[in-house]
Design an enzyme around this catalytic site. Sequence first.
Site, mmCIF file in Angstrom:
data_model
loop_
_atom_site.group_PDB
_atom_site.id
_atom_site.type_symbol
_atom_site.label_atom_id
_atom_site.label_comp_id
_atom_site.label_asym_id
_atom_site.label_seq_id
_atom_site.Cartn_x
_atom_site.Cartn_y
_atom_site.Cartn_z
ATOM 1 N N GLU A 149 -12.113 -19.566 -33.745
ATOM 2 C CA GLU A 149 -11.314 -20.730 -33.352
ATOM 3 C C GLU A 149 -11.250 -20.890 -31.838
ATOM 4 O O GLU A 149 -10.180 -20.782 -31.224
ATOM 5 C CB GLU A 149 -9.920 -20.650 -33.953
ATOM 6 C CG GLU A 149 -9.969 -20.748 -35.464
ATOM 7 C CD GLU A 149 -8.609 -20.915 -36.114
ATOM 8 O OE1 GLU A 149 -7.598 -20.543 -35.499
ATOM 9 O OE2 GLU A 149 -8.567 -21.412 -37.249
ATOM 10 N N GLU A 309 -12.089 -20.914 -43.649
ATOM 11 C CA GLU A 309 -10.784 -20.337 -43.968
ATOM 12 C C GLU A 309 -9.917 -21.390 -44.641
ATOM 13 O O GLU A 309 -9.981 -22.573 -44.300
ATOM 14 C CB GLU A 309 -10.033 -19.910 -42.696
ATOM 15 C CG GLU A 309 -10.595 -18.731 -41.960
ATOM 16 C CD GLU A 309 -9.759 -18.422 -40.705
ATOM 17 O OE1 GLU A 309 -8.571 -18.775 -40.662
ATOM 18 O OE2 GLU A 309 -10.323 -17.845 -39.767
HETATM 19 C C1 GAL Z 1 -6.592 -19.108 -38.367
HETATM 20 C C2 GAL Z 1 -7.228 -17.874 -37.764
HETATM 21 C C3 GAL Z 1 -7.049 -16.665 -38.675
HETATM 22 C C4 GAL Z 1 -5.622 -16.576 -39.141
HETATM 23 C C5 GAL Z 1 -5.215 -17.866 -39.796
HETATM 24 C C6 GAL Z 1 -3.807 -17.885 -40.306
HETATM 25 O O1 GAL Z 1 -6.311 -20.072 -37.436
HETATM 26 O O2 GAL Z 1 -8.597 -18.068 -37.545
HETATM 27 O O3 GAL Z 1 -7.433 -15.514 -37.979
HETATM 28 O O4 GAL Z 1 -4.801 -16.299 -38.052
HETATM 29 O O5 GAL Z 1 -5.318 -18.902 -38.878
HETATM 30 O O6 GAL Z 1 -3.465 -19.119 -40.865
#
Ligand code: GAL
Length: 671
Positions: A149, A309
């Site tokens: 990110e 994710e």
């Molecule tokens: C994303 C990040 C992850 C985790 C996740 C939690 O933004 O890449 O490592 O922190 O959020 O929602």
Amino acid sequence: MEFERLLHGGDYNPEQWMDCPEVLKEDIALMKEAHVNCVTLGVFSWAVLEPEEGEYRLEWLEGMIDRLYRNGIRTVLATPSGAMPHWLTNKYPETMQVRADGGRNLPGRRHNFCYTSGKMREKIREMDRKLAEMASRQPGVLMWHISNEMGGNFSDSACHCQECQRAFRQWLKERYGTLEALNKAWWTVFWSHVYTDWEQIHSPVPHGETTLHGLNLDWHRFVTHQMTDFLQWEIASVREYSDLPATTNFMFFFRTLDYYKLQEGLDVVSWDSYPFWHKERDEVPVAVKTAAYHSMMRSLKKAPFLLMESTPSCINWRENNPLKHPGMHMLSSMQAVAHGSNSVQYFQWRKGRGSAEKFHGAVLDHRNGENTRTFRDVAEVGKRLETLDSLIRQSCNRPRAAMVFDWENWWAAEDATGPRLDMDYQREFLRHYRAFWEAGVDVDMINMDGELEGYDMVSAPLNYLYKEGYAEKVERYVAAGGIYITTYWSGIVDETDLCFIGEHPLRKVLGIRQEEIDAPGADFRNCVKYRDVAYETGGICEVVHEETAEVLARYEKEYYKGKPVLTVNRFGNGKAYYLAAEPEQKLLNAFYGECMEQAGIGNPFMTKLPYGVTAAERKGETDLIFLQNFREEPVAAEVKGSYVEADTGKAWQEEILLKAFECKVLIRKQG
Ligand code: GAL
């Protein structure tokens, strides 16, 4: 970019469990049960991979990759620059970001390295080479996940250190050649801010310069340029040993970084999606926004992307964090696929025991093993992806309509200090996008450098800044038969944020003359009648005059009563529409509905879908239609034609019944 199957899995942090072999054993067994075929390793592992400078410990990672592979699970291997180990920040403080207020960060947190820092680049290159060398021996590694990110730490996300200032000045020298040209482009005579030496130039900061819009805009461009350069640096580092595809995980419409530029060196786009489901009873605003983000990620390469994710249950960083209601996990996962994703991946596989994300949703909780609703939901998604694998992978969305979403325009339009200080490009863009979503029509997103040819209809709301050559491109597009829609506050400034003087660059195409713009406030309402139905417009009303355009709706109140709100101009073989005000959603829906009809664009069912239901289509040898119900109640959608469910073969015609939060994947029956 093609993978051998749809990916299902997510972020896995075995390094947090090295002293619990029974946990690691259980992980693999349960991954298989959850139909996980891929995990992301190493995202924040630098301190474990290189506990002291130059002391590398990659054996555990290599062992893990191998073990997973032997169990049918591939690895997306991350480079660890997303978070820095203490030895690095202690010894080389210049690797840490300097905030806009001039203070350097202290060690800790993540995503806060200086992307210009020579030392940071040197250290991450050494690390990445080691990883790549190891990865070249491991067939389990599927692809590179560069950093994490990028820019995602602070609202500003930029580094203001001296190294960055020098790099900025150098970038400006290359862009403008002379200070004279820069002063002219930035209109620095204003308030006596003329630069007489390159060294006087500093990034825009709250306690310094903020009033030169050209500077602000160039700084945004530079930050993207520099971050892209850092990303390329990391990709080049792994490339010395590995030619596996590379991605980095993007985030929504992330204002700081122009994703059209950042994606250039990537083989595949991926992103992290965390919608605020169940924020309200009406899920439509969140569904619309999420669909737009997915469509953007697909549009960046006009190819399938990866959902890198998402949460299998809840997140833990909003003020309140609802669990996904029954059905929502499948629906939100399929929504991503509907808009072009070839994966469903999660943050995270297993909840850690400590620190800031111990209560963030995960496939595995602290207790209960596989005996949870979340685990079953995840397994169900995995199974469905397996069932639909080849059908989905042979397809991709090919919309016939496009919307212009441009980061440079975004930065400039909101920095304009007029006509309202709270100009919100994204919000207005999403209101226009919503008209397509509610109609069940998918769109591509393009920036002003993108090709308009090939689309039957292009919409460019709030297109304040025109890049060089853009107006001519639109003119050619409309002349050749395209339908072009634009709005108030468009065509105001050029690429350096200097106002156009004289004519609007598209005056002939639009057939109107802009005069002035009234911003009486967010609560202000004017009235308009369009096709005999009364609607309201909101807090921005532009006063324009028709020249060659036909007026479709006029203001009914205020001293500009009778002036056009909506016009259409025939130009060559096409039509250009102009919307002078910020209309309520219903008017946008009605208006876009008419434009779509003219363009011959409609949803795959050729009917009006019920509220909360939408469709997206992936074209291929077999076209797949994703019919999605974002209401928490069953609903019947009227359809023309006959369809079968791709998963089960169940047949439907005239009407399709959808359960609460259901997504059906349908194939149209011929004849
Ligand atoms: C994303 C990040 C992850 C985790 C996740 C939690 O933004 O890449 O490592 O922190 O959020 O929602």
